[in-house]
Write a protein that holds these residues in place. Structure first.
Motif, PDB file in Angstrom:
ATOM      1  N   ASP A  14     -11.532  -4.399  -3.817  1.00 34.23           N
ATOM      2  CA  ASP A  14     -10.110  -3.599  -4.122  1.00 34.23           C
ATOM      3  C   ASP A  14      -9.655  -3.255  -3.643  1.00 34.23           C
ATOM      4  O   ASP A  14      -8.358  -3.056  -2.870  1.00 34.23           O
ATOM      5  N   ASP A  15     -10.674  -2.234  -2.318  1.00 37.88           N
ATOM      6  CA  ASP A  15     -10.150  -1.859  -1.368  1.00 37.88           C
ATOM      7  C   ASP A  15      -9.197  -2.253   0.012  1.00 37.88           C
ATOM      8  O   ASP A  15      -8.711  -2.318   0.507  1.00 37.88           O
ATOM      9  N   ARG A  16     -10.022  -3.911   0.344  1.00 33.03           N
ATOM     10  CA  ARG A  16      -9.257  -4.618   0.783  1.00 33.03           C
ATOM     11  C   ARG A  16      -7.668  -5.196   0.104  1.00 33.03           C
ATOM     12  O   ARG A  16      -6.394  -5.073   0.767  1.00 33.03           O
ATOM     13  N   MET A  17      -7.028  -5.410  -1.027  1.00 31.03           N
ATOM     14  CA  MET A  17      -6.405  -5.053  -1.337  1.00 31.03           C
ATOM     15  C   MET A  17      -5.683  -4.232  -1.662  1.00 31.03           C
ATOM     16  O   MET A  17      -4.347  -4.032  -1.320  1.00 31.03           O
ATOM     17  N   LEU A  18      -5.784  -3.187  -1.915  1.00 33.07           N
ATOM     18  CA  LEU A  18      -4.985  -2.084  -2.098  1.00 33.07           C
ATOM     19  C   LEU A  18      -4.766  -1.246  -0.473  1.00 33.07           C
ATOM     20  O   LEU A  18      -3.500  -1.142  -0.102  1.00 33.07           O
ATOM     21  N   PHE A  19      -5.367  -1.778   0.845  1.00 32.42           N
ATOM     22  CA  PHE A  19      -5.118  -1.362   1.869  1.00 32.42           C
ATOM     23  C   PHE A  19      -3.850  -2.449   2.747  1.00 32.42           C
ATOM     24  O   PHE A  19      -2.672  -1.690   3.309  1.00 32.42           O
ATOM     25  N   LYS A  20      -4.215  -3.917   1.969  1.00 33.77           N
ATOM     26  CA  LYS A  20      -2.936  -4.639   2.169  1.00 33.77           C
ATOM     27  C   LYS A  20      -1.852  -4.021   1.855  1.00 33.77           C
ATOM     28  O   LYS A  20      -0.823  -4.140   2.849  1.00 33.77           O
ATOM     29  N   GLU A  21      -1.785  -3.973   0.156  1.00 36.26           N
ATOM     30  CA  GLU A  21      -0.275  -3.126  -0.673  1.00 36.26           C
ATOM     31  C   GLU A  21       0.284  -1.863   0.617  1.00 36.26           C
ATOM     32  O   GLU A  21       0.727  -1.860   0.864  1.00 36.26           O
ATOM     33  N   ALA A  22      -1.262  -1.354   1.057  1.00 29.07           N
ATOM     34  CA  ALA A  22      -0.216  -0.167   1.508  1.00 29.07           C
ATOM     35  C   ALA A  22       0.380  -0.448   3.108  1.00 29.07           C
ATOM     36  O   ALA A  22       1.503   0.358   3.280  1.00 29.07           O
ATOM     37  N   ILE A  23      -0.688  -1.224   3.359  1.00 28.73           N
ATOM     38  CA  ILE A  23      -0.086  -1.529   5.289  1.00 28.73           C
ATOM     39  C   ILE A  23       1.510  -2.676   4.779  1.00 28.73           C
ATOM     40  O   ILE A  23       2.924  -1.845   5.762  1.00 28.73           O
ATOM     41  N   ASP A  24       1.632  -2.814   3.538  1.00 30.06           N
ATOM     42  CA  ASP A  24       2.695  -3.977   3.132  1.00 30.06           C
ATOM     43  C   ASP A  24       4.219  -2.379   3.175  1.00 30.06           C
ATOM     44  O   ASP A  24       5.229  -3.520   3.082  1.00 30.06           O
ATOM     45  N   GLU A  25       3.673  -1.580   2.107  1.00 30.73           N
ATOM     46  CA  GLU A  25       4.735  -0.902   2.175  1.00 30.73           C
ATOM     47  C   GLU A  25       5.362   0.007   3.108  1.00 30.73           C
ATOM     48  O   GLU A  25       6.449   1.135   3.097  1.00 30.73           O
ATOM     49  N   ILE A  26       4.057   0.501   4.411  1.00 33.72           N
ATOM     50  CA  ILE A  26       4.763   1.200   5.333  1.00 33.72           C
ATOM     51  C   ILE A  26       5.678   0.655   6.009  1.00 33.72           C
ATOM     52  O   ILE A  26       5.530  -0.843   6.348  1.00 33.72           O
ATOM     53  N   ASN A  27       6.843   1.265   6.638  1.00 29.54           N
ATOM     54  CA  ASN A  27       7.773   1.477   7.413  1.00 29.54           C
ATOM     55  C   ASN A  27       7.466   0.892   9.032  1.00 29.54           C
ATOM     56  O   ASN A  27       7.997   1.067   9.978  1.00 29.54           O
ATOM     57  N   ASN A  55     -11.698   9.134   5.196  1.00 24.39           N
ATOM     58  CA  ASN A  55     -12.681   8.753   4.300  1.00 24.39           C
ATOM     59  C   ASN A  55     -11.624   8.626   3.098  1.00 24.39           C
ATOM     60  O   ASN A  55     -10.364   8.136   3.391  1.00 24.39           O
ATOM     61  N   LYS A  56     -11.473   7.134   2.845  1.00 20.80           N
ATOM     62  CA  LYS A  56     -11.182   6.931   1.954  1.00 20.80           C
ATOM     63  C   LYS A  56     -10.865   7.035   0.631  1.00 20.80           C
ATOM     64  O   LYS A  56     -11.211   7.458   0.699  1.00 20.80           O
ATOM     65  N   PRO A  57      -9.271   7.675   1.003  1.00 22.35           N
ATOM     66  CA  PRO A  57      -8.629   8.463   0.040  1.00 22.35           C
ATOM     67  C   PRO A  57      -8.570   7.149  -1.567  1.00 22.35           C
ATOM     68  O   PRO A  57      -8.891   6.501  -2.100  1.00 22.35           O
ATOM     69  N   THR A  58      -8.489   8.418  -2.763  1.00 24.58           N
ATOM     70  CA  THR A  58      -9.675   7.431  -4.021  1.00 24.58           C
ATOM     71  C   THR A  58      -8.282   7.115  -4.806  1.00 24.58           C
ATOM     72  O   THR A  58      -8.326   6.853  -5.815  1.00 24.58           O
ATOM     73  N   ASN A  59      -6.712   7.561  -4.350  1.00 22.48           N
ATOM     74  CA  ASN A  59      -5.219   7.393  -5.516  1.00 22.48           C
ATOM     75  C   ASN A  59      -4.647   5.816  -4.147  1.00 22.48           C
ATOM     76  O   ASN A  59      -4.674   6.814  -2.612  1.00 22.48           O
ATOM     77  N   PHE A  60      -3.867   5.219  -4.138  1.00 23.14           N
ATOM     78  CA  PHE A  60      -3.032   4.382  -3.829  1.00 23.14           C
ATOM     79  C   PHE A  60      -2.195   5.082  -2.857  1.00 23.14           C
ATOM     80  O   PHE A  60      -1.951   5.215  -1.588  1.00 23.14           O
ATOM     81  N   SER A  61      -1.375   6.213  -3.577  1.00 24.42           N
ATOM     82  CA  SER A  61      -0.602   7.046  -2.594  1.00 24.42           C
ATOM     83  C   SER A  61      -1.182   7.406  -1.075  1.00 24.42           C
ATOM     84  O   SER A  61      -0.350   7.928  -0.364  1.00 24.42           O
ATOM     85  N   LYS A  62      -1.473   8.168  -1.651  1.00 28.66           N
ATOM     86  CA  LYS A  62      -2.708   9.337  -0.218  1.00 28.66           C
ATOM     87  C   LYS A  62      -3.578   7.879   0.299  1.00 28.66           C
ATOM     88  O   LYS A  62      -3.395   8.155   1.759  1.00 28.66           O
ATOM     89  N   LEU A  63      -3.901   7.407  -0.130  1.00 25.09           N
ATOM     90  CA  LEU A  63      -4.372   5.655   0.362  1.00 25.09           C
ATOM     91  C   LEU A  63      -2.712   5.088   1.968  1.00 25.09           C
ATOM     92  O   LEU A  63      -2.904   5.323   3.311  1.00 25.09           O
ATOM     93  N   ARG A  64      -1.718   4.985   1.208  1.00 24.46           N
ATOM     94  CA  ARG A  64      -0.430   4.834   2.120  1.00 24.46           C
ATOM     95  C   ARG A  64      -0.725   6.071   3.072  1.00 24.46           C
ATOM     96  O   ARG A  64      -0.542   5.519   4.314  1.00 24.46           O
TER      97      ARG A  64
END
Length: 148
Positions: A16-29, A112-121
């Motif tokens: 799950d962490d890998r998938m969310l990290f990839k999604e965050a990277i994909d959304e960053i410009n 520290n790994k953030p607890t929600n997606f927007s913080k992760l991004r």
């Protein structure tokens, strides 16, 4: 940020962490190439391949099977070919012992790994935008632990 492609590596055993990290990277410009590894041994096998293009930045989870993040960090810092790589510890642990140990072993930053997606991004984007040369030259315990 330049148009240069950032070569990013993530080593994390949590799917799950890998998938969310990839999604965050994909959304960053920011132009990136992301390589993902499920544990530290896969990462180290990759980093020591002949003719590999070394990553600009490694996000390294601490608690992984087979070879954990601390073992990888020590191997990276003791290998002349890899010792100058930028390593961001990327962990759910906020233990002072883990933070101190990774600082002493030569990590560049502790996230520290953030607890929600927007913080992760937001965290991933800020870490990718760091001026690593400046950040590393002024590294101390206060700048090591990354906070937003």
């Amino acid at each position: 940020m330049t148009n240069k492609l950032l070569n990013i590596v993530l080593a994390d055993d949590d799917e799950d962490d890998r998938m969310l990290f990839k999604e965050a990277i994909d959304e960053i410009n920011i132009r990136t190439k992301l390589s993902i590894f499920n544990h530290g041994q896969q990462l180290m096998d990759y980093l020591t391949l002949p003719n590999i293009i070394l990553p600009n930045l490694i996000f390294l989870d601490l608690n992984m099977p087979i070879k954990n993040g601390t073992q990888c960090l020590i191997e990276i810092r003791s290998n002349p070919m890899l010792q100058d790589l930028c390593v961001a510890i990327y962990s759910t642990s906020s233990s002072e012992r883990d933070i101190e140990e990774t600082f002493l072993n030569g990590a560049n930053i502790y996230v520290n790994k953030p607890t929600n997606f927007s913080k992760l991004r937001e965290v991933v984007e800020k870490v990718l935008q760091l001026n690593w040369q400046y950040h590393t030259s002024n590294l101390n315990k206060d700048t090591f632990l990354f906070r937003i």
